[in-house]
Scaffold this motif. Structure first.
Motif, mmCIF file in Angstrom:
data_model
loop_
_atom_site.group_PDB
_atom_site.id
_atom_site.type_symbol
_atom_site.label_atom_id
_atom_site.label_comp_id
_atom_site.label_asym_id
_atom_site.label_seq_id
_atom_site.Cartn_x
_atom_site.Cartn_y
_atom_site.Cartn_z
ATOM 1 N N SER A 7 21.077 -4.785 -30.238
ATOM 2 C CA SER A 7 19.867 -5.368 -30.812
ATOM 3 C C SER A 7 18.699 -4.918 -29.941
ATOM 4 N N ALA A 8 17.806 -4.116 -30.514
ATOM 5 C CA ALA A 8 16.699 -3.572 -29.729
ATOM 6 C C ALA A 8 15.839 -4.686 -29.146
ATOM 7 N N LYS A 9 15.514 -5.683 -29.945
ATOM 8 C CA LYS A 9 14.628 -6.761 -29.483
ATOM 9 C C LYS A 9 15.262 -7.531 -28.323
ATOM 10 N N ASN A 10 16.502 -7.953 -28.485
ATOM 11 C CA ASN A 10 17.180 -8.715 -27.427
ATOM 12 C C ASN A 10 17.403 -7.869 -26.181
ATOM 13 N N MET A 12 15.722 -5.201 -25.153
ATOM 14 C CA MET A 12 14.466 -4.910 -24.463
ATOM 15 C C MET A 12 13.976 -6.114 -23.672
ATOM 16 N N SER A 13 14.212 -7.301 -24.188
ATOM 17 C CA SER A 13 13.846 -8.515 -23.459
ATOM 18 C C SER A 13 14.616 -8.589 -22.142
ATOM 19 N N ARG A 71 5.179 -1.102 -23.299
ATOM 20 C CA ARG A 71 4.487 -2.214 -23.948
ATOM 21 C C ARG A 71 3.312 -1.728 -24.793
ATOM 22 N N THR A 75 6.142 0.635 -31.019
ATOM 23 C CA THR A 75 7.380 0.862 -30.277
ATOM 24 C C THR A 75 7.422 2.312 -29.810
ATOM 25 N N TYR A 116 17.485 5.019 -27.160
ATOM 26 C CA TYR A 116 16.778 4.569 -28.356
ATOM 27 C C TYR A 116 16.202 5.796 -29.046
#
Length: 157
Positions: A7-10, A12-13, A71, A75, A116
């Motif tokens: 999961s890219a979002k999770n 990256m967090s 950031r 993306t 990615y």
């Protein structure tokens, strides 16, 4: 070697905002946004007053720099970040996972290759040894441990 879709979002967090991977060595990275930024993780020993024992930076030392590149509202077009379990943790790993027949000094690296491509984030696990062996015990233990940890962190899709 395992190839896991994350999961890219999770991910990256955990990678950029939390200390989850801070104890890993940073081997190298390439981040493509408006330019391609290539970062070599080798420490330049001449820079330091006291010579560091480590060969590579730790992720915690470059995480903020990578975050500043990534950031923004858009993306990245792509990135590749290669981390390795830090050498000071090899002995503990061998003990914890009961991997016999290997010594910490036999290990070059125990890697997480995060890649990615603009749409999908994958993690490829792997090891590199300083000796030749047909024994895949360490590789299997690393693959299983890395997959288990990434699943616990809810990073695997």
């Amino acid at each position: 070697m395992n190839i896991l879709t994350l999961s890219a979002k999770n991910c990256m967090s955990h990678l950029l905002l939390k200390d989850t991977f801070d104890h890993f060595s940073f081997i190298e990275g390439e981040i493509t946004t408006f330019n391609t930024f290539t970062i070599d993780g080798f420490l330049k020993k001449d820079f330091f007053d006291e010579t560091p024992e480590d060969v590579h930076s730790h992720w915690k030392d470059v995480r903020e720099f990578c975050f500043q590149i990534i950031r923004g509202k858009r993306t990245p077009l792509s990135f590749k970040i290669i981390l390795s379990l830090a050498p000071e943790n090899f002995a503990d790993f061998l003990l914890k996972y009961e991997v016999s027949g290997f010594r910490p000094e036999d290990i070059q690296g125990m890697y997480l290759n995060l890649n990615y491509d603009g749409t999908r984030l994958t993690c490829t696990t792997g090891i590199s040894l300083k000796l030749f062996t047909m024994d895949k015990t360490l590789e299997k233990a690393w693959d299983d441990a890395a997959q288990k940890k990434l699943l616990e962190l809810e990073l695997v899709i």
